[in-house]
Design a protein around this motif. Structure first.
Motif, short mmCIF file in Angstrom:
data_model
loop_
_atom_site.label_atom_id
_atom_site.label_comp_id
_atom_site.label_asym_id
_atom_site.label_seq_id
_atom_site.Cartn_x
_atom_site.Cartn_y
_atom_site.Cartn_z
N THR A 292 0.86 -1.18 -0.05
CA THR A 292 0.26 0.07 -0.13
C THR A 292 0.97 0.92 0.12
N ALA A 293 0.47 2.44 -0.56
CA ALA A 293 1.12 3.57 -1.04
C ALA A 293 0.91 4.25 0.28
N ASP A 294 -0.34 4.53 0.64
CA ASP A 294 -0.86 5.43 1.74
C ASP A 294 -0.22 5.05 2.93
N LEU A 295 0.58 5.90 3.65
CA LEU A 295 1.47 5.75 4.87
C LEU A 295 0.63 6.17 6.09
N GLY A 296 -0.59 6.58 5.71
CA GLY A 296 -1.41 6.90 7.02
C GLY A 296 -1.22 7.98 7.79
N ASP A 297 -0.26 8.80 7.49
CA ASP A 297 0.08 10.14 8.18
C ASP A 297 -0.05 11.31 7.32
N GLY A 298 -0.77 11.35 6.29
CA GLY A 298 -1.09 12.21 5.23
C GLY A 298 -0.05 12.40 3.97
N THR A 299 0.72 11.61 4.20
CA THR A 299 1.99 11.39 3.14
C THR A 299 1.63 9.93 2.67
N TYR A 300 2.49 9.96 1.20
CA TYR A 300 2.29 8.48 0.30
C TYR A 300 4.06 8.30 -0.12
N ARG A 301 4.07 7.16 -0.38
CA ARG A 301 5.20 6.37 -0.90
C ARG A 301 5.26 6.15 -2.36
N ASN A 302 6.03 6.22 -3.17
CA ASN A 302 6.15 5.61 -4.30
C ASN A 302 6.88 4.19 -4.41
N PRO A 303 6.39 3.33 -5.25
CA PRO A 303 5.40 3.54 -6.17
C PRO A 303 3.76 3.64 -5.50
N VAL A 304 3.23 4.08 -6.08
CA VAL A 304 1.51 4.22 -5.80
C VAL A 304 1.06 2.89 -6.17
N LEU A 305 1.41 2.35 -7.32
CA LEU A 305 1.06 0.96 -7.76
C LEU A 305 2.36 0.05 -7.83
N ALA A 306 2.40 -0.84 -7.14
CA ALA A 306 3.64 -1.46 -7.14
C ALA A 306 3.65 -2.61 -8.22
N HIS B 67 -9.55 2.54 -10.32
CA HIS B 67 -10.57 3.75 -9.98
C HIS B 67 -9.81 4.33 -8.55
N SER B 68 -9.79 5.70 -8.26
CA SER B 68 -9.27 6.28 -6.93
C SER B 68 -10.05 7.58 -6.87
N ARG B 69 -9.94 7.79 -5.45
CA ARG B 69 -10.42 9.23 -5.28
C ARG B 69 -9.30 10.22 -4.64
N ASP B 70 -7.95 9.72 -4.42
CA ASP B 70 -7.24 10.46 -3.94
C ASP B 70 -5.88 10.35 -4.69
N LEU B 71 -5.95 9.55 -5.96
CA LEU B 71 -4.53 9.39 -6.66
C LEU B 71 -3.53 8.42 -6.07
N VAL B 72 -3.92 8.14 -4.87
CA VAL B 72 -3.02 7.47 -4.08
C VAL B 72 -3.36 5.75 -3.87
N PRO C 203 3.53 14.58 0.62
CA PRO C 203 2.36 14.80 1.11
C PRO C 203 1.21 14.43 -0.07
N LYS C 204 0.26 13.89 0.36
CA LYS C 204 -0.95 13.34 -0.30
C LYS C 204 -1.43 14.41 -1.19
N PRO C 205 -2.23 14.30 -2.13
CA PRO C 205 -3.00 15.48 -2.83
C PRO C 205 -4.00 15.95 -1.81
N ASP C 206 -4.48 17.27 -1.94
CA ASP C 206 -5.07 17.98 -1.35
C ASP C 206 -6.72 17.44 -1.39
N LEU C 207 -6.92 16.20 -1.27
CA LEU C 207 -8.18 15.54 -1.60
C LEU C 207 -8.87 14.93 -0.22
N PRO C 208 -10.28 14.69 -0.31
CA PRO C 208 -10.84 14.05 0.91
C PRO C 208 -10.11 12.73 1.16
N PRO C 209 -10.13 12.56 2.34
CA PRO C 209 -9.43 11.35 2.88
C PRO C 209 -10.20 10.00 2.47
#
Length: 510
Positions: free
Chosen positions: A6-20, A52-57, A301-307
């Motif tokens: 999973t790319a979402d680190l749960g603290d408002g940030t993400y790691r790459n790759p978002v799709l491994a 499909h995604s709603r936050d690009l992560v 930091p993740k995109p400024d989109l709804p969690p």
């Protein structure tokens, strides 16, 4: 369901790759608050995966757009370096559109009123060898429609140039003979120009296009006031001081709040082409700046989109009702009767009679899915229900070289555990370990442990715990496709039905 990465680190940030996984040549579009992504599927079926995604992560696989052959004469044998190359995904006129190039046939398009379909049958927009990487543009400023595509030298003898056309608004007809709008041979230092994505922004026609080759290239941006040029160019993303080789070929998307983001691939050998998400902005001269000053970010930091809930494409499968999940594709086909529906869990696979069973790379009825992470363990249950001598079924790592472990029915009626492999240049498999009889009911649990560098350790549990088999196998990609996990069931040529094999409880753990 477990997810190995999973790319979402749960603290408002993400790691790459978002799709491994191997989501090659990605393109993305936003419709309302939703983001959709598709990728190359080459010769696998169903083709054109839809995510499909709603936050690009956080991404989920929601289906496939291509279920029909592009032409009635499309071969039933695997086409590991053919089929769907570098699709473009767009939304215009209330419809979703996907254009792609088949290097052996030409430019195709399909459309649908909803991302989940129904999708039209493929329409051949431009026939020809070596026509690849098409992208349409419906220009809201002029009302005109356009198409740009690249060239594959392996089929056409031409490369490093982009050809543009005016196109009818319904996407079914090209209105001119085409013109080279960018010749990469005329740009100092640029080579292997391909994968164009066409946009309109700030009064300019923009072509986002990679160059420099899959493993070592960069992302370029080109702009012109007129569609047919002339274009000026700039490198907008390169490896720089990072460990992200060849960061390029993808799509630009803008959020409702006006933030810009770029999704691209990175070639990681046997793992295929994984997908990275980069922030993007525009400099004072109006050029895009991707990543951190033009170099890829690893954590951001993740995109400024709804969690959104933390998620990733599902890998596990209990095969309810004998049906496989969306994460699986056939290497060709599929053929009628390759699986048998039933009321319980487990994939009841027909032991298809074939003269090619000694080489899984040439077998059509092989069910595959992507590697899920840099390191993981995959396990599946298997029972061979065929009484046909020579029938076999197994769990494989499949690429230009392959290795598999599974069960085979011998001439004396017994079932043995076998482990075989084939090197890249070999035309048939050979033993990787000594076979041994399977006691009792003939059921087995099979395991493949993948560690860093795509090194694969095979093991099996025939009732006394998992025991390793053979030496470590170093996975390799197919020509354009990462190595894949595979399930198969075959039998030697013959007239009578050869029975089935039951695969059960497929699981992946990181």
């Amino acid at each position: 369901m477990s997810r190995a990465w999973t790319a979402d680190l749960g603290d408002g940030t993400y790691r790459n790759p978002v799709l491994a996984g191997d989501w090659s040549d990605p393109d993305v579009v936003r419709v309302g608050e939703d983001y959709y992504l598709t990728a190359s599927s080459f010769g696998r079926r169903p083709g054109l995966p839809l995510l499909h995604s709603r936050d690009l992560v956080n991404w989920s696989l929601i289906g496939h757009a291509l279920h029909h052959p592009a032409t009635d004469g499309e071969p039933a044998a695997p086409r590991h370096d053919g089929g769907v190359w570098a699709p473009s995904l767009r939304h215009s006129g209330g419809r979703f559109w996907i254009f792609w190039g088949d290097p052996d046939q030409g430019v195709h398009q399909i459309s649908a009123p909803d991302i989940r379909g129904p999708w039209t049958r493929p329409h051949l927009l431009k026939a020809g060898k070596g026509l690849i990487d098409p992208c349409p543009l419906w220009d809201g400023e002029s009302g005109e429609a356009y198409l740009v595509h690249a060239w594959a030298k392996s089929r056409s003898g031409v490369k490093n140039r982009l050809t543009g056309h005016r196109m009818s608004p319904d996407g079914r007809t090209l209105l001119d003979g085409g013109k080279v709008i960018v010749d990469g041979d005329l740009i100092p230092g640029w080579f292997t120009l391909e994968g164009p994505k066409l946009y309109r922004h700030d009064g300019w026609f923009w072509v986002f296009a990679p160059a420099g080759g899959v493993e070592t290239g960069w992302q370029g941006a080109l702009r012109s006031r007129e569609f047919f040029g002339p274009y000026e160019e700039k490198v907008v993303l390169r490896q720089g001081e990072t460990d992200v080789n060849g960061p390029h070929q993808g799509g630009w998307v803008r959020t409702p709040a006006g933030q810009d983001w770029f999704l691209h691939f990175q070639a990681r050998g046997a793992y295929g082409r994984v997908v990275h998400l980069q922030p993007m902005r525009w400099d004072d001269a109006g050029w895009p700046v991707i990543g951190d000053a033009g170099e890829p970010v690893s954590v951001h930091p993740k995109p400024d989109l709804p969690p959104q809930p933390v998620t990733a494409p599902v890998a596990d499968d209990r095969f309810p009702g004998g049906r496989h999940g969306r994460q699986w594709q056939w290497t060709a086909g599929p053929g009628t009767g390759w699986t048998v529906p039933h009321s319980g869990d487990g994939l009841l696979a027909t032991c298809v009679r074939t003269g090619h069973a000694h080489d899984l790379r040439t077998v059509a009825n092989v069910l595959v899915q992507r590697f899920a992470a840099p390191g993981f363990t995959a396990t599946v249950g298997l029972a061979l229900r065929s009484r046909a001598s020579g029938a076999k079924a197994g769990f494989a790592v499949l690429g230009d070289a392959f290795s598999w472990i599974g069960l085979e029915r011998k001439a004396d009626g017994g079932v043995r555990l076998v482990h075989r492999y084939a090197e890249e240049a070999a035309e048939r498999e050979r033993d990787a370990a000594y076979s041994r009889p399977v006691p009792g009911t003939g059921r087995v649990r099979l395991r493949i442990e993948v560690s860093a560098g795509a090194r694969c350790r095979f093991s099996a549990d025939t009732g006394d715990g998992f025991r390793p088999s053979g030496e470590v196998f170093a996975a390799v990609p197919w020509r354009w496709v990462g190595a894949q996990l595979a399930l198969f069931a075959t039998a030697p040529p013959g007239a009578r039905p050869a029975g089935t094999a039951l695969f059960s409880d497929f699981r992946i753990n990181a």
